[in-house]
Write an enzyme that holds these catalytic residues in place. Structure first.
Site, PDB file in Angstrom:
ATOM      1  N   ASP A 144      -2.636   3.186  81.480  1.00  0.00           N
ATOM      2  CA  ASP A 144      -3.726   2.955  82.426  1.00  0.00           C
ATOM      3  C   ASP A 144      -3.511   1.782  83.372  1.00  0.00           C
ATOM      4  O   ASP A 144      -3.727   1.891  84.571  1.00  0.00           O
ATOM      5  CB  ASP A 144      -5.024   2.681  81.653  1.00  0.00           C
TER       6      ASP A 144
ATOM      7  N   GLU B 202      -2.502  -1.713  68.127  1.00  0.00           N
ATOM      8  CA  GLU B 202      -2.455  -0.853  69.306  1.00  0.00           C
ATOM      9  C   GLU B 202      -1.194  -1.108  70.126  1.00  0.00           C
ATOM     10  O   GLU B 202      -0.542  -0.174  70.603  1.00  0.00           O
ATOM     11  CB  GLU B 202      -3.711  -1.097  70.147  1.00  0.00           C
TER      12      GLU B 202
END
Length: 438
Positions: free
Chosen positions: A158, A378
């Site tokens: 993103d 993550e």
């Protein structure tokens, strides 16, 4: 280690699919579910099949697979942008977003089949996978034969610096929203408010067009196109297994590979292309290495990509940063602007296993070492392997199961300082027992 990974996947299971993380991502994400299925196939192929069929149960009539399928049991305000923002529902009735993500699902379906052959599953999901590809061809294909994305969220990466230039064409509207991501993760590790304003403005404009007009951001991304090409190569295998003609998929895979080489490759790396200007968006994104996945990539291009991976991404050290450390935009901790991600490293590892096993092995060991030291985070600092973002992140756990199954654990250093010191670290009480692996 396997038990710890399975424990993460079990704790994030929501009955028919796996959420990425409990705190920050409480719904089903498209390419997350594909990566989770790949890992689940190593210990529960039935759960892997359920994961993929659940996602494709929210497929739209036009073939698109939405990047988020919302859980109706989760309050609307728990995540932004939620279902009230997107205002869209699949034919099944599920509330969804209107964007897509890289089509890695055919690869996940095939790997699930290889783990436990099930032709009935392939026959069930094959037409849905074909419809997904057909949507991309009809709605997103340029005259040059490449597939475009209409929002940075569709890339999966993103906040990559690769999108900084194309995003300058997007007017950042007034905030008018409350970010929920900063409730779970430090602002220093997430996109800036300015970036988020642009993301929301883009998504709102696309929504208001009925999810048809690409708007101010239209980019041919090398990772997305590589995933599309791999999907076609994989669909050829699935078609053959189902007694169907693989040739159309093989031709399409060859076509997208040739188009990528002609229009996206330059100077040892694949780059995104801005459809609005027709110009390459030159960057130092590791997405430019993912075409190594393409089986038909010319040998000279493969060699050049390997050279770039060694020179600009220090791949010989076994850790793949998401952006070149030598670039001025590089950041060790901010979302997709430099940290190492297990899924991105896994994609490049897939492309290297047969071509350069000497480089694939240390990359596998680097992924394992990262979670040994910091848990299933993550993303990771590519130099120190310190964990960032969410704890107990599903695709980190899932893909490590796949890596360990193929590579093993030999040569991996002992656990480091962060293990057991963070929530979700190894050795925590309540680990999944051996019976779960049966």
């Amino acid at each position: 280690m396997i038990r710890a990974a399975v424990r993460v996947l079990v704790s994030n299971w929501d009955g028919g699919y796996t959420i990425p993380s409990r705190r920050l991502y409480p719904h089903q994400w498209s390419w997350d579910s594909a990566f989770v299925a790949i890992g689940n196939a190593r210990w529960s192929p039935r759960r892997a099949r359920t994961e993929l069929l659940s996602l494709f149960g929210a497929q739209w009539y036009d073939g698109r697979v939405p990047h988020i399928v919302f859980n109706p049991a989760v309050p609307d305000g728990a995540y932004f942008p939620g279902p009230a923002f997107w205002r869209s529902r699949a034919p099944s009735g599920s509330a969804t977003s209107g964007l897509v993500q890289p089509p890695v699902h055919a690869l996940a379906a095939w790997k699930t089949h290889l783990a436990e052959p099930d032709v009935a599953f392939l026959r069930r999901i094959y037409p849905r996978l074909v419809a997904q590809q057909e949507f991309l061809r009809v709605a997103r294909r340029s005259p040059e034969g490449l597939v475009s994305i209409v929002h940075p969220w569709e890339s999966g990466m993103d906040n990559s610096p690769a999108w900084d230039l194309p995003l300058q064409a997007v007017e950042a509207g007034a905030a008018g929203f409350v970010r929920k991501d900063l409730d779970a993760v430090s602002a220093d590790e997430r996109p800036t408010d300015r970036d988020y304003q642009r993301y929301v403005a883009l998504a709102r404009a696309y929504r208001d067009s009925g999810y048809r007009d690409p708007g101010a951001f239209q980019v041919e991304d090398p990772l997305f196109n590589a995933a599309y090409g791999v999907a076609e190569s994989t669909l050829a295998k699935i078609a053959a297994e189902c007694g169907l003609d693989p040739a159309p998929h093989e031709r399409e895979a060859a076509s997208i590979t040739a188009a990528m080489v002609e229009h996206l490759y330059d100077d040892g790396l694949f780059h995104a292309r801005d459809v609005r200007t027709g110009c390459l968006v030159r960057s130092s994104s590791a997405a430019g290495l993912t075409p190594l996945l393409l089986p038909g990539l010319p040998r000279e291009i493969v060699n050049a990509l390997v050279g770039t991976a060694l020179d600009r991404f220090a791949l010989k050290d076994g850790v793949l940063p998401s952006y070149s450390p030598s670039a001025p935009e590089f950041d060790t901790a901010r979302y997709w602007r430099g940290p190492s991600w297990i899924n991105l490293a896994w994609l490049v590892w897939q492309g290297l296993k047969d071509r350069r096993p000497d480089l694939a092995a240390p990359l596998a060991e680097g992924m394992i070492a990262a979670v040994f030291g910091a848990g299933f985070r993550e993303y990771f600092d590519p130099f120190t392997l310190r964990g960032h973002g969410c704890h107990d992140f599903s695709w980190s756990a899932a893909l490590i199961l796949d890596v360990v199954a193929e590579h093993g654990l030999e040569g991996v250093p002992a656990a480091g300082g962060e293990v057991g010191e963070q929530p979700g670290g190894f050795g925590e009480a309540g680990d999944v027992g051996d019976h779960v692996l049966l």
